[in-house]
Design a protein around this motif. Structure first.
Motif, PDB file in Angstrom:
ATOM      1  N   VAL A 157       0.841  -1.197   0.000  1.00  0.00           N
ATOM      2  CA  VAL A 157       0.000   0.000   0.000  1.00  0.00           C
ATOM      3  C   VAL A 157       0.879   1.252   0.000  1.00  0.00           C
ATOM      4  CG1 VAL A 157      -1.627   1.352   1.384  1.00  0.00           C
ATOM      5  CG2 VAL A 157      -2.031  -1.063   1.003  1.00  0.00           C
ATOM      6  N   SER A 158       1.922   1.240   0.802  1.00  0.00           N
ATOM      7  CA  SER A 158       2.835   2.398   0.853  1.00  0.00           C
ATOM      8  C   SER A 158       3.491   2.626  -0.500  1.00  0.00           C
ATOM      9  CB  SER A 158       3.899   2.190   1.929  1.00  0.00           C
ATOM     10  OG  SER A 158       3.311   2.134   3.197  1.00  0.00           O
ATOM     11  N   ASP A 159       3.913   1.546  -1.157  1.00  0.00           N
ATOM     12  CA  ASP A 159       4.504   1.671  -2.488  1.00  0.00           C
ATOM     13  C   ASP A 159       3.499   2.259  -3.477  1.00  0.00           C
ATOM     14  OD1 ASP A 159       6.865   0.599  -1.553  1.00  0.00           O
ATOM     15  OD2 ASP A 159       6.540  -1.398  -2.430  1.00  0.00           O
ATOM     16  N   LYS A 160       2.266   1.805  -3.400  1.00  0.00           N
ATOM     17  CA  LYS A 160       1.225   2.301  -4.308  1.00  0.00           C
ATOM     18  C   LYS A 160       0.924   3.776  -4.032  1.00  0.00           C
ATOM     19  CE  LYS A 160      -3.016   0.773  -6.468  1.00  0.00           C
ATOM     20  NZ  LYS A 160      -4.036  -0.254  -6.544  1.00  0.00           N
ATOM     21  N   ILE A 161       0.860   4.155  -2.755  1.00  0.00           N
ATOM     22  CA  ILE A 161       0.632   5.560  -2.395  1.00  0.00           C
ATOM     23  C   ILE A 161       1.780   6.422  -2.914  1.00  0.00           C
ATOM     24  CG2 ILE A 161       0.558   7.193  -0.458  1.00  0.00           C
ATOM     25  CD1 ILE A 161      -1.033   5.019   1.092  1.00  0.00           C
ATOM     26  N   ASN A 162       3.009   5.958  -2.730  1.00  0.00           N
ATOM     27  CA  ASN A 162       4.176   6.708  -3.216  1.00  0.00           C
ATOM     28  C   ASN A 162       4.157   6.837  -4.738  1.00  0.00           C
ATOM     29  OD1 ASN A 162       5.168   7.103  -0.633  1.00  0.00           O
ATOM     30  ND2 ASN A 162       6.479   5.295  -0.702  1.00  0.00           N
ATOM     31  N   GLU A 163       3.790   5.773  -5.417  1.00  0.00           N
ATOM     32  CA  GLU A 163       3.702   5.806  -6.879  1.00  0.00           C
ATOM     33  C   GLU A 163       2.646   6.806  -7.338  1.00  0.00           C
ATOM     34  OE1 GLU A 163       2.252   2.856 -10.481  1.00  0.00           O
ATOM     35  OE2 GLU A 163       3.121   1.956  -8.681  1.00  0.00           O
ATOM     36  N   LEU A 164       1.480   6.790  -6.702  1.00  0.00           N
ATOM     37  CA  LEU A 164       0.416   7.728  -7.067  1.00  0.00           C
ATOM     38  C   LEU A 164       0.824   9.171  -6.772  1.00  0.00           C
ATOM     39  CD1 LEU A 164      -2.730   5.761  -5.876  1.00  0.00           C
ATOM     40  CD2 LEU A 164      -2.034   6.208  -8.242  1.00  0.00           C
ATOM     41  N   THR A 165       1.499   9.368  -5.660  1.00  0.00           N
ATOM     42  CA  THR A 165       1.987  10.712  -5.312  1.00  0.00           C
ATOM     43  C   THR A 165       2.981  11.193  -6.359  1.00  0.00           C
ATOM     44  OG1 THR A 165       1.670  10.256  -2.967  1.00  0.00           O
ATOM     45  CG2 THR A 165       3.139  12.077  -3.523  1.00  0.00           C
ATOM     46  N   PHE A 166       3.872  10.308  -6.776  1.00  0.00           N
ATOM     47  CA  PHE A 166       4.848  10.652  -7.807  1.00  0.00           C
ATOM     48  C   PHE A 166       4.152  10.996  -9.122  1.00  0.00           C
ATOM     49  CE2 PHE A 166       7.500   9.278 -11.398  1.00  0.00           C
ATOM     50  CZ  PHE A 166       8.575  10.154 -11.252  1.00  0.00           C
ATOM     51  N   LEU A 167       3.178  10.174  -9.516  1.00  0.00           N
ATOM     52  CA  LEU A 167       2.466  10.429 -10.772  1.00  0.00           C
ATOM     53  C   LEU A 167       1.701  11.753 -10.721  1.00  0.00           C
ATOM     54  CD1 LEU A 167       1.130   6.845 -11.589  1.00  0.00           C
ATOM     55  CD2 LEU A 167       2.992   8.085 -12.737  1.00  0.00           C
ATOM     56  N   LYS A 168       1.110  12.078  -9.577  1.00  0.00           N
ATOM     57  CA  LYS A 168       0.432  13.371  -9.439  1.00  0.00           C
ATOM     58  C   LYS A 168       1.425  14.509  -9.564  1.00  0.00           C
ATOM     59  CE  LYS A 168      -3.506  11.990  -6.594  1.00  0.00           C
ATOM     60  NZ  LYS A 168      -4.146  12.093  -5.286  1.00  0.00           N
ATOM     61  N   SER A 169       2.591  14.342  -8.973  1.00  0.00           N
ATOM     62  CA  SER A 169       3.631  15.379  -9.053  1.00  0.00           C
ATOM     63  C   SER A 169       4.071  15.588 -10.495  1.00  0.00           C
ATOM     64  CB  SER A 169       4.842  15.003  -8.194  1.00  0.00           C
ATOM     65  OG  SER A 169       4.491  14.917  -6.849  1.00  0.00           O
ATOM     66  N   VAL A 170       4.215  14.497 -11.232  1.00  0.00           N
ATOM     67  CA  VAL A 170       4.606  14.594 -12.645  1.00  0.00           C
ATOM     68  C   VAL A 170       3.529  15.320 -13.435  1.00  0.00           C
ATOM     69  CG1 VAL A 170       5.006  13.229 -14.739  1.00  0.00           C
ATOM     70  CG2 VAL A 170       6.129  12.581 -12.594  1.00  0.00           C
ATOM     71  N   GLU A 171       2.262  15.000 -13.177  1.00  0.00           N
ATOM     72  CA  GLU A 171       1.157  15.674 -13.875  1.00  0.00           C
ATOM     73  C   GLU A 171       1.134  17.170 -13.566  1.00  0.00           C
ATOM     74  OE1 GLU A 171      -1.095  14.724 -16.244  1.00  0.00           O
ATOM     75  OE2 GLU A 171       0.207  12.954 -16.327  1.00  0.00           O
ATOM     76  N   ILE A 172       1.340  17.516 -12.325  1.00  0.00           N
ATOM     77  CA  ILE A 172       1.374  18.933 -11.928  1.00  0.00           C
ATOM     78  C   ILE A 172       2.520  19.635 -12.632  1.00  0.00           C
ATOM     79  CG2 ILE A 172       1.832  20.496  -9.988  1.00  0.00           C
ATOM     80  CD1 ILE A 172       0.259  18.466  -8.227  1.00  0.00           C
ATOM     81  N   LEU A 173       3.671  18.994 -12.666  1.00  0.00           N
ATOM     82  CA  LEU A 173       4.833  19.578 -13.337  1.00  0.00           C
ATOM     83  C   LEU A 173       4.569  19.746 -14.832  1.00  0.00           C
ATOM     84  CD1 LEU A 173       7.722  20.572 -13.010  1.00  0.00           C
ATOM     85  CD2 LEU A 173       8.484  18.217 -13.336  1.00  0.00           C
ATOM     86  N   LYS A 174       3.961  18.756 -15.469  1.00  0.00           N
ATOM     87  CA  LYS A 174       3.625  18.856 -16.899  1.00  0.00           C
ATOM     88  C   LYS A 174       2.684  20.031 -17.140  1.00  0.00           C
ATOM     89  CE  LYS A 174       3.859  14.142 -18.716  1.00  0.00           C
ATOM     90  NZ  LYS A 174       3.041  13.026 -19.199  1.00  0.00           N
ATOM     91  N   THR A 175       1.675  20.157 -16.293  1.00  0.00           N
ATOM     92  CA  THR A 175       0.708  21.239 -16.434  1.00  0.00           C
ATOM     93  C   THR A 175       1.395  22.593 -16.300  1.00  0.00           C
ATOM     94  OG1 THR A 175      -1.027  19.826 -15.532  1.00  0.00           O
ATOM     95  CG2 THR A 175      -1.457  22.187 -15.539  1.00  0.00           C
ATOM     96  N   LYS A 176       2.275  22.731 -15.331  1.00  0.00           N
ATOM     97  CA  LYS A 176       3.004  23.988 -15.142  1.00  0.00           C
ATOM     98  C   LYS A 176       3.891  24.295 -16.343  1.00  0.00           C
ATOM     99  CE  LYS A 176       3.093  24.260 -10.122  1.00  0.00           C
ATOM    100  NZ  LYS A 176       3.907  24.305  -8.923  1.00  0.00           N
ATOM    101  N   MET A 177       4.512  23.272 -16.888  1.00  0.00           N
ATOM    102  CA  MET A 177       5.386  23.477 -18.052  1.00  0.00           C
ATOM    103  C   MET A 177       4.562  23.885 -19.268  1.00  0.00           C
ATOM    104  SD  MET A 177       8.147  20.437 -17.487  1.00  0.00           S
ATOM    105  CE  MET A 177       9.142  20.852 -18.911  1.00  0.00           C
ATOM    106  N   GLU A 178       3.382  23.271 -19.436  1.00  0.00           N
ATOM    107  CA  GLU A 178       2.518  23.605 -20.567  1.00  0.00           C
ATOM    108  C   GLU A 178       2.032  25.053 -20.449  1.00  0.00           C
ATOM    109  OE1 GLU A 178      -0.557  20.636 -20.517  1.00  0.00           O
ATOM    110  OE2 GLU A 178       0.771  19.090 -21.319  1.00  0.00           O
ATOM    111  N   ILE A 179       1.696  25.464 -19.242  1.00  0.00           N
ATOM    112  CA  ILE A 179       1.241  26.831 -19.005  1.00  0.00           C
ATOM    113  C   ILE A 179       2.374  27.791 -19.308  1.00  0.00           C
ATOM    114  CG2 ILE A 179       0.534  28.482 -17.219  1.00  0.00           C
ATOM    115  CD1 ILE A 179      -1.058  26.147 -15.951  1.00  0.00           C
TER     116      ILE A 179
END
Length: 182
Positions: A157-179
């Protein structure tokens, strides 16, 4: 210690069921449900109802198994292990919210029921409530720090939470870069 004696009972009951399908095989009237037939024969025997519930579950007859557990719970409503058994069958038939309620009932009776904490964590994983699942597995480890099931599942569960947190961070970073690039 409550769980150990109940687990011993379950072991004995399982042996009886394996040795000849003892409970379900004795019913002659195909029109009656096994629970109804058992209630006619011995309506106050919670142990037989639990045995029947286990046998029905092992036979894939999950709804009838829940019926047997419900009848046993009418006789023993304060049996934490029985609520846990009911929850595990409800989980098998994907009645997740009902399973959670059964596990919570088990835990309200015996807050140190490790099986109920682990099973609750497991169902919470199935419905993607990972933070809550993590709390349930942590609670099991507070009771028994060496519980292998809780350790393994908490790690996953911890690994899955960390993976999801990482993926959200990547999405946020992509959005900021696109903006920034627009």
């Amino acid at each position: 210690m409550k769980n150990i004696s109940f687990l011993s009972l379950l072991f004995i009951v399982s042996l009886v069921c394996i040795a000849g399908n003892a409970i379900c095989g004795v019913f002659g009237d195909d029109n009656d449900k096994p629970v109804d037939t058992l209630l006619k024969k011995d309506p106050q025997n919670a142990t037989m109802l639990v045995t029947l519930g286990i046998d029905l579950s092992n036979s894939g007859r999950y709804n009838e198994s829940v019926d047997a557990y419900n009848q046993a719970l009418k006789l023993e409503p304060g049996n934490s292990s029985l609520w846990n058994l009911k929850g595990s069958v409800l989980q098998k038939i994907e009645k997740y919210e009902e399973a959670i309620r059964a596990y919570n009932q088990a835990l309200s009776i015996d807050h140190e029921n490790i099986d109920a904490w682990n099973n609750k964590g497991s169902v919470l994983v199935e419905i993607d409530r990972l933070e809550d699942a993590s709390k349930a597995f942590n609670q099991a480890l507070l009771i028994d720090p060496e519980n292998a099931y809780a350790k393994e599942n908490l790690e996953q569960v911890s690994d899955k939470i960390n993976e999801l947190t990482f993926l959200k961070s990547v999405e946020i970073l992509k959005t900021k870069m696109e903006i920034r690039d627009s």
